[in-house]
Write a protein that holds these residues in place. Structure first.
Motif, PDB file in Angstrom:
ATOM      1  N   ILE A  92       2.668   8.014   9.930  1.00  0.00           N
ATOM      2  CA  ILE A  92       1.587   7.994   8.955  1.00  0.00           C
ATOM      3  C   ILE A  92       0.517   7.024   9.454  1.00  0.00           C
ATOM      4  N   THR A  93      -0.618   7.028   8.826  1.00  0.00           N
ATOM      5  CA  THR A  93      -1.705   6.143   9.236  1.00  0.00           C
ATOM      6  C   THR A  93      -2.045   5.183   8.096  1.00  0.00           C
ATOM      7  N   CYS A  94      -2.774   4.146   8.437  1.00  0.00           N
ATOM      8  CA  CYS A  94      -3.208   3.189   7.424  1.00  0.00           C
ATOM      9  C   CYS A  94      -4.041   3.877   6.351  1.00  0.00           C
ATOM     10  N   GLU A  95      -4.828   4.886   6.773  1.00  0.00           N
ATOM     11  CA  GLU A  95      -5.702   5.600   5.844  1.00  0.00           C
ATOM     12  C   GLU A  95      -4.926   6.426   4.830  1.00  0.00           C
ATOM     13  N   ASP A  96      -3.648   6.710   5.133  1.00  0.00           N
ATOM     14  CA  ASP A  96      -2.819   7.491   4.201  1.00  0.00           C
ATOM     15  C   ASP A  96      -2.362   6.663   2.996  1.00  0.00           C
ATOM     16  N   ILE A  97      -2.505   5.337   3.086  1.00  0.00           N
ATOM     17  CA  ILE A  97      -1.966   4.435   2.067  1.00  0.00           C
ATOM     18  C   ILE A  97      -3.122   3.808   1.294  1.00  0.00           C
ATOM     19  N   ASP A  98      -3.088   3.937  -0.032  1.00  0.00           N
ATOM     20  CA  ASP A  98      -4.152   3.378  -0.873  1.00  0.00           C
ATOM     21  C   ASP A  98      -3.985   1.887  -1.124  1.00  0.00           C
ATOM     22  N   ILE A  99      -2.756   1.451  -1.310  1.00  0.00           N
ATOM     23  CA  ILE A  99      -2.513   0.056  -1.691  1.00  0.00           C
ATOM     24  C   ILE A  99      -1.099  -0.335  -1.270  1.00  0.00           C
ATOM     25  N   VAL A 100      -0.937  -1.593  -0.904  1.00  0.00           N
ATOM     26  CA  VAL A 100       0.384  -2.155  -0.604  1.00  0.00           C
ATOM     27  C   VAL A 100       0.693  -3.226  -1.642  1.00  0.00           C
ATOM     28  N   HIS A 130      -4.412  -3.615   7.985  1.00  0.00           N
ATOM     29  CA  HIS A 130      -5.648  -2.859   7.711  1.00  0.00           C
ATOM     30  C   HIS A 130      -5.551  -2.011   6.435  1.00  0.00           C
ATOM     31  N   ILE A 131      -4.873  -2.551   5.441  1.00  0.00           N
ATOM     32  CA  ILE A 131      -4.711  -1.879   4.146  1.00  0.00           C
ATOM     33  C   ILE A 131      -4.883  -2.939   3.054  1.00  0.00           C
ATOM     34  N   PRO A 132      -5.528  -2.619   1.921  1.00  0.00           N
ATOM     35  CA  PRO A 132      -5.591  -3.584   0.816  1.00  0.00           C
ATOM     36  C   PRO A 132      -4.191  -3.956   0.318  1.00  0.00           C
TER      37      PRO A 132
END
Length: 366
Positions: A92-100, A130-132
């Protein structure tokens, strides 16, 4: 709007970092995603244990004196590595994830003093992955006079919504500390019940060098010291009604001396089960069923003792319902991150004792 959230959880057992993906609108669960795990090394665990000791003297929740600075760095690196591995393994990519949702590592929890400290540098983590990153979930609740724990009841409620059974249902999580969520229609009550695996794990490591009692095999060979348990249960905590919460080390003073490893493991396992049994009279109704998650669900001796203490209500492991015993808390903090983004409550008067339903969490952006 459905969000893709990843939860990161490092619990009071100090074993490692759980990672889990979930798709949710913050109210319902649309889908479970993959999960992963990154164990702490022996050196990391030693640093964290030292940090627990030194944190007892903290006066400011953002201070990181001595070993706490090293521990925070170790926690941050371990979580960044856990996320990097999770993303790579699942393609998966960082762009696939909205929030951690980043829980961090609790090193001090004293809600009576309005202090709760979870170490881990969320800003550094957000930059690394690279994810909020949403973090510091407990602070707002504690600052408002709540216990700040447990926070997973809203997730347990979402999980049980798909079960076709009569309430009350209790979801029991046995990590380092044990906690329950009581669900009966619109009634949601939660609290810590007492020691979970922490005393047992510490005893096993001290006496045998093993990190835990695998499958409860050691405890199955021992004899329970019922008199010692009865004395331990005299602690006023066990008579307090919900909501109530604990620090991992609140019962560290309960030390078994001059006892064999099997007898010690059996007694400490029985203490956890007995403490859970003590909460039943404090609930509005006797539960009709119990679902057990966390490391304790894999301890067959623990599960047997729970069935004996909680009968006639059935006691089953979360996995029998298709839930993930190991990833459930990480999933919960992904769910809480989604709720926090939408300004939905994370805690309620009957789950943490907060005066009004409270949202929470702080966002760190890459």
């Amino acid at each position: 709007m459905i969000l893709t959230a990843v939860g990161l959880m490092s619990g009071t057992s100090l074993d490692g970092v759980d990672v889990a993906m979930i798709e949710t609108d913050g109210k319902r669960i649309k889908a479970f995603g993959p999960s992963g795990y990154r164990p702490y090394t022996e050196s990391e665990r030693r640093v964290l244990l030292q940090a627990l000791t030194e944190a007892a003297h903290l006066q400011q929740r953002d201070a990181r004196p001595g070993i706490l600075q090293e521990a925070e760095r170790a926690v941050t690196v371990a979580h960044a590595e856990a996320m990097a591995s999770f993303i790579a393994q699942n393609r998966i990519t960082c762009e696939d994830i909205d929030i951690v949702g980043f829980h961090g590592q609790t090193v001090l929890h004293r809600p009576a003093e309005r202090m709760t400290v979870q170490i881990g540098d969320a800003a550094a983590l957000a930059k690394a992955i690279h994810i909020p990153v949403m973090h510091d979930f407990r602070a707002a609740d504690v600052a408002a006079g709540g216990q700040g724990a447990p926070l997973v009841p809203v997730y347990h409620r979402a999980l049980t919504a798909s079960l076709e059974r009569k309430g009350p249902i209790v979801v029991l999580n046995i990590g380092g500390v044990s906690n329950i969520t009581y669900i009966d229609g619109d009634t949601l009550i939660a609290c810590d019940t007492g020691p979970g695996n922490a005393l047992l794990d510490d005893f096993m490591y001290r006496e045998t060098g093993q990190r835990f009692d695998a499958d409860g095999r050691m405890a199955s060979q021992g004899k329970v010291d019922e008199a010692w348990i009865a004395q331990a249960l005299n602690d006023p905590f066990f008579a307090l009604p919900p909501p109530k919460s604990l620090d991992r080390n609140d019962f560290a003073k309960l030390i078994l001396r001059d006892v064999s490893p099997p007898d010690g493991a059996a007694t400490l396992t029985a203490l956890t089960a007995a403490a859970i049994g003590r909460v039943v009279p404090l609930l509005p109704k006797r539960p009709r069923s119990w679902v057990v998650a966390g490391g304790g669900a894999r301890n067959f001796t623990m599960m047997r003792m729970l069935r004996e203490r909680l009968r006639p209500a059935p006691v089953e492991a979360a996995e029998t319902l298709g839930w993930s015993t190991d990833a459930i808390e990480a999933q919960a903090f992904g769910f809480l991150a989604a709720r926090g983004l939408k300004g939905l409550p994370l805690s309620y008067p009957a789950t943490t004792g907060v005066p009004i339903p409270m949202t929470g969490g702080v966002i760190a952006r890459p």
